[in-house]
Design a protein around this motif. Structure first.
Motif, PDB file in Angstrom:
ATOM      1  N   SER A 167       9.241  23.134  32.350  1.00 23.56           N
ATOM      2  CA  SER A 167       8.175  24.138  32.365  1.00 23.56           C
ATOM      3  C   SER A 167       6.807  23.462  32.306  1.00 23.56           C
ATOM      4  O   SER A 167       5.827  23.976  32.834  1.00 23.56           O
ATOM      5  CB  SER A 167       8.327  25.111  31.197  1.00 23.56           C
ATOM      6  N   LEU A 168       6.734  22.291  31.661  1.00 22.42           N
ATOM      7  CA  LEU A 168       5.452  21.603  31.504  1.00 22.42           C
ATOM      8  C   LEU A 168       5.201  20.574  32.609  1.00 22.42           C
ATOM      9  O   LEU A 168       4.275  19.783  32.529  1.00 22.42           O
ATOM     10  CB  LEU A 168       5.397  20.943  30.118  1.00 22.42           C
ATOM     11  N   GLY A 169       6.071  20.583  33.631  1.00 25.28           N
ATOM     12  CA  GLY A 169       5.769  19.794  34.828  1.00 25.28           C
ATOM     13  C   GLY A 169       6.475  18.461  34.955  1.00 25.28           C
ATOM     14  O   GLY A 169       6.175  17.685  35.862  1.00 25.28           O
ATOM     15  N   ASN A 170       7.408  18.179  34.045  1.00 22.21           N
ATOM     16  CA  ASN A 170       8.182  16.944  34.153  1.00 22.21           C
ATOM     17  C   ASN A 170       9.414  17.161  35.029  1.00 22.21           C
ATOM     18  O   ASN A 170       9.853  18.294  35.237  1.00 22.21           O
ATOM     19  CB  ASN A 170       8.670  16.503  32.772  1.00 22.21           C
ATOM     20  N   ALA A 171      10.014  16.065  35.480  1.00 28.18           N
ATOM     21  CA  ALA A 171      11.356  16.113  36.069  1.00 28.18           C
ATOM     22  C   ALA A 171      12.313  15.514  35.051  1.00 28.18           C
ATOM     23  O   ALA A 171      11.884  14.847  34.099  1.00 28.18           O
ATOM     24  CB  ALA A 171      11.396  15.321  37.368  1.00 28.18           C
ATOM     25  N   ARG A 456      10.341  17.041  17.778  1.00 26.25           N
ATOM     26  CA  ARG A 456      10.811  18.402  17.533  1.00 26.25           C
ATOM     27  C   ARG A 456      11.210  19.046  18.846  1.00 26.25           C
ATOM     28  O   ARG A 456      10.543  18.850  19.865  1.00 26.25           O
ATOM     29  CB  ARG A 456       9.716  19.258  16.878  1.00 26.25           C
ATOM     30  N   GLU A 457      12.289  19.825  18.792  1.00 25.61           N
ATOM     31  CA  GLU A 457      12.636  20.654  19.948  1.00 25.61           C
ATOM     32  C   GLU A 457      12.220  22.091  19.619  1.00 25.61           C
ATOM     33  O   GLU A 457      11.955  22.443  18.475  1.00 25.61           O
ATOM     34  CB  GLU A 457      14.142  20.566  20.226  1.00 25.61           C
ATOM     35  N   ASN A 458      12.181  22.904  20.661  1.00 23.49           N
ATOM     36  CA  ASN A 458      11.851  24.324  20.521  1.00 23.49           C
ATOM     37  C   ASN A 458      10.411  24.546  20.010  1.00 23.49           C
ATOM     38  O   ASN A 458       9.758  23.621  19.561  1.00 23.49           O
ATOM     39  CB  ASN A 458      12.847  25.021  19.598  1.00 23.49           C
ATOM     40  N   SER A 459       9.965  25.795  20.131  1.00 18.65           N
ATOM     41  CA  SER A 459       8.660  26.223  19.603  1.00 18.65           C
ATOM     42  C   SER A 459       7.503  25.490  20.297  1.00 18.65           C
ATOM     43  O   SER A 459       7.702  24.609  21.122  1.00 18.65           O
ATOM     44  CB  SER A 459       8.559  25.996  18.090  1.00 18.65           C
ATOM     45  N   ARG A 460       6.295  25.820  19.856  1.00 20.09           N
ATOM     46  CA  ARG A 460       5.094  25.147  20.377  1.00 20.09           C
ATOM     47  C   ARG A 460       5.121  23.657  20.081  1.00 20.09           C
ATOM     48  O   ARG A 460       4.500  22.864  20.784  1.00 20.09           O
ATOM     49  CB  ARG A 460       3.843  25.712  19.695  1.00 20.09           C
ATOM     50  N   ALA A 461       5.841  23.284  19.018  1.00 15.66           N
ATOM     51  CA  ALA A 461       5.865  21.867  18.628  1.00 15.66           C
ATOM     52  C   ALA A 461       6.398  20.987  19.760  1.00 15.66           C
ATOM     53  O   ALA A 461       5.996  19.830  19.894  1.00 15.66           O
ATOM     54  CB  ALA A 461       6.716  21.677  17.373  1.00 15.66           C
ATOM     55  N   VAL A 463       5.802  21.105  22.811  1.00 16.14           N
ATOM     56  CA  VAL A 463       4.782  20.821  23.836  1.00 16.14           C
ATOM     57  C   VAL A 463       4.212  19.418  23.628  1.00 16.14           C
ATOM     58  O   VAL A 463       3.993  18.667  24.582  1.00 16.14           O
ATOM     59  CB  VAL A 463       3.659  21.878  23.791  1.00 16.14           C
ATOM     60  N   GLU A 464       4.002  19.054  22.371  1.00 14.42           N
ATOM     61  CA  GLU A 464       3.480  17.719  22.031  1.00 14.42           C
ATOM     62  C   GLU A 464       4.403  16.619  22.548  1.00 14.42           C
ATOM     63  O   GLU A 464       3.968  15.504  22.787  1.00 14.42           O
ATOM     64  CB  GLU A 464       3.421  17.547  20.497  1.00 14.42           C
TER      65      GLU A 464
END
Ligand code: NAD
Length: 483
Positions: A167-171, A456-461, A463-464
Motif C-alpha cells: 500500500s505504501l509503494g514497495n514491492a 511493529r506490524e499493523n496500525s499506523r506504527a 508506516v514507519e
C-alpha cells in the motif's frame, strides 16, 4: 486429498517452476498424507523474483496512493468472496481447525489489507518553516522488501507483511515457510486478479537458504521476518551487513498474570485460548500463567474440567475445536518438552500424552507447580502445553514475569483496573492485554521488545517500518557564502 498448486512459485505475475530445486512435500497434518509436492527456489527463480520486483517497483511507488489502494480493496473483496475455499486450504496447509481458519487467518489478513488501503493515501510529509527558507519531507517507499514467514499463520503473515509494504509503494518477494507454502500463492494470484501489476508481489518457496539469499541481496531494502529467535539473530545479522531495514517478529514465553480478584472464568478462558488455540502454535501465547496463591486450587480444578471438554479431531470437521501440530518435527519437539517437564518435577494436571486422533496430535496439556528454573518456564514450546506458576505479591510477579530474554506479549487479569495499568506499565513486553488475551486487531500495533523482536506490524506504527523520510531544504534567497 490434494491441494497441488499449478507451480511452486509465483513470479512476475506468473506461475513458475524449476524442478531442479530441493523437493518440498506438503502434508495435511490432520492425517499426515502428502497433499502437494513443490520445489524450493533455485538461484534462477530467486533472481527472476528480485529482478522482477525491482523493475516493477518504481512505477508502483510513483502511482497515486488511492490507485494502489483501489487494487488492494479489490483483493480484499476477492478474499472475502472466497472465504470458505481459502479457509479450507489454510486448514489443509496447517492442520488448524476449520472453525479457526474461518474466523482468524484470512479474515485477519483481509482486515490488514483493508486497513492499509485506507491508511496509505493519508500518509503525507510535513513542511518545516525556517524563517523564509523552508524544508519539507517526503515519505518514500523503501523499494523491494523481503518477507519471510513462519508456519503457524501462513496466510495472515503474508497479508500482514504485504499490506503495509504494497500500500505504501514497495514491492515484495515473499518466502513462505517450507512447512506451509500454499496460502501465499493464493494471495499472489488474487493480487493479479485484482489488477496489481506483475512483479509487485512475488512468492518464492524454499528452506532457510532461500530466505538467506533474499536477506543478503543488495537489491533488497528491507527484511521482515516472522520466525524463531535463533533465525531472527541470523537474519538480522545478514541484513545488518547490507544496512537494510528490518522487522523481526520472533518467539516468546509471555506471562499471563491472574490476580485473586480476577473474573476467574474469563481468566481461565483466556489462558486456554492463549495456550490451546492453534494447538498452542502462537508466538504471543501466555505460556507462563502466574496464578495468585489464594485462587490456585479453584483455578486449576476448573481449568482441568474445561480442558477435558475440548473437542479434538479432524480439523475439517465443523465441530472440532482442537487440531494436530503442524509437522512430525514439531510433534516430537513438543512431546520432548512434556517429558522434560515431568522429569523436572512439574505436576501434570491435564493431558500429557499424544492424542489418538492422528499421528500429529498432542493432548491439551496443563502443568502446575512450575518454577521459574524449569525448562518449561524458560523455553518456547510452541505447542499446547500450559505452565501454571504460583505467586503471592504484585512486586514478586512483576520481577519474575520480566525474568526472561523474551519480550513479546503480556497479560493481566484483575478487577482492580488501577493495578492492571500499574502492572502492565512495568512489564517488559511489546503487546499487552488487560482482562483479555491474544486479540490482535489490525488497528493496534503488534510487536515485541528484548529478544522477541524489533519493529511493529499493523496500525499506523507499521508506516514507519515500510517507508523512509527524505528531507528537502528549499532556499528562497541568494546563497550567503563567505568564499
Ligand atoms: P523458523 O525460525 O524456523 O523459520 C521462520 C522462517 O525463516 C521460515 O520461512 C524459514 O525457512 C526461514 N529461515 C530459516 N533460516 C533462515 C535463514 N538463515 N535466513 C533466512 N530465513 C531463514 O520459525 P518457524 O518454526 O517457522 O515458526 C515458529 C516460530 O515463529 C516461533 O518461534 C514463533 O514464536 C515465531 N512466530 C513469531 C510471530 C510474531 O509475530 N512475533 C508470529 C508467528 C510465529
Amino acid at each position: 486429498m490434494k491441494a497441488q498448486p499449478k507451480a511452486s512459485h509465483f513470479v512476475n505475475g506468473e506461475w513458475m517452476e524449476d524442478t531442479a530445486g530441493a523437493p518440498i512435500e506438503v502434508i495435511y497434518p490432520g492425517t499426515g498424507e502428502v497433499i502437494a509436492r513443490l520445489h524450493a527456489g533455485t538461484p534462477a527463480v530467486i533472481e527472476a523474483a528480485i529482478a522482477g520486483a525491482h523493475a516493477a517497483q518504481g512505477a508502483w511507488g510513483a502511482m497515486r496512493p488511492v490507485e494502489r489502494s483501489r487494487i488492494l480493496m479489490r483483493a480484499v473483496a476477492l478474499i472475502r468472496e472466497r472465504a470458505e475455499e481459502l479457509a479450507q486450504l489454510e486448514t489443509l496447509d496447517t492442520g488448524k481447525p476449520i472453525q479457526e481458519t474461518r474466523a482468524a487467518d484470512w479474515p485477519s489478513g483481509a482486515d490488514a489489507l483493508e486497513y492499509f488501503a485506507g491508511l496509505a493515501p493519508t500518509i503525507t510529509g510535513e513542511t518545516i518553516p525556517l524563517g523564509g527558507d523552508f524544508a519539507y519531507t517526503i515519505r518514500e517507499p523503501l523499494g523491494v522488501c523481503a518477507g519471510i514467514g513462519a508456519w503457524n499463520y501462513p496466510s495472515q503473515i503474508a497479508c500482514w507483511k504485504a499490506a503495509p509494504a504494497l500500500s505504501l509503494g514497495n514491492a515484495m518477494v515473499f518466502k513462505p515457510s517450507e512447512v506451509t507454502p500454499l496460502g501465499a500463492l493464493k494471495l499472489a494470484e488474487i493480487f493479479i486478479e485484482a489488477g496489481m501489476p506483475a512483479g509487485i508481489f512475488n512468492v518464492v518457496q524454499g528452506f532457510g537458504a532461500v530466505g538467506a539469499a533474499l536477506a543478503t541481496d543488495s537489491r533488497i531494502a528491507k527484511v521482515s521476518l516472522t520466525g524463531s529467535v535463533p533465525t531472527g539473530r541470523k537474519v538480522y545479522a545478514a541484513a545488518a551487513a547490507g544496512m537494510k531495514h528490518v522487522t523481526m517478529e520472533l518467539g516468546g514465553k509471555s506471562p499471563l498474570i491472574v490476580f485473586e480478584d480476577a473474573d476467574i472464568e474469563s481468566a481461565i478462558g483466556a489462558a486456554m485460548l492463549g495456550n490451546f488455540y492453534s494447538s498452542g502454535q502462537i508466538c504471543s501465547n501466555g505460556t507462563r500463567v502466574f496464578v495468585q496463591k489464594g485462587i490456585k486450587a479453584r483455578f486449576l480444578s476448573r481449568l482441568a474440567e474445561r480442558t477435558a471438554a475440548i473437542v479434538a479431531g479432524d480439523p475439517l470437521d465443523d465441530s472440532v475445536q482442537f487440531g494436530p501440530l503442524v509437522s512430525a518435527a514439531q510433534h516430537e519437539k513438543v512431546m520432548g518438552y512434556i517429558a522434560r517437564a515431568q522429569a523436572e518435577g512439574a505436576r501434570l494436571v491435564a493431558g500429557g500424552a499424544a492424542g489418538n486422533q492422528g499421528p500429529l496430535f498432542v493432548q491439551p496439556t496443563v502443568f502446575a507447580d512450575v518454577t521459574d528454573e524449569m525448562t518449561l518456564a524458560r523455553e518456547e514450546v510452541f505447542g499446547p502445553v500450559m505452565a501454571v506458576l504460583d505467586f503471592e505479591t504484585e512486586e514478586e510477579v512483576i520481577a519474575r514475569a520480566n525474568g526472561t530474554e523474551f519480550g513479546l506479549a503480556a497479560g493481566v487479569f484483575t478487577a482492580d483496573l488501577a493495578r492492571g495499568h500499574r502492572v502492565i506499565a512495568r512489564l517488559q513486553a511489546g503487546t499487552c492485554w488487560i482482562n483479555a488475551y491474544n486479540l490482535t486487531p489490525v488497528e493496534m500495533p503488534f510487536g515485541a521488545v528484548k529478544a522477541s523482536g524489533v519493529g511493529r506490524e499493523n496500525s499506523r506504527a507499521a508506516v514507519e517500518h515500510y517507508t523512509q523520510v527524505k528531507a528537502v531544504y528549499v532556499g528562497t534567497g541568494p546563497v550567503d557564502s563567505p568564499y
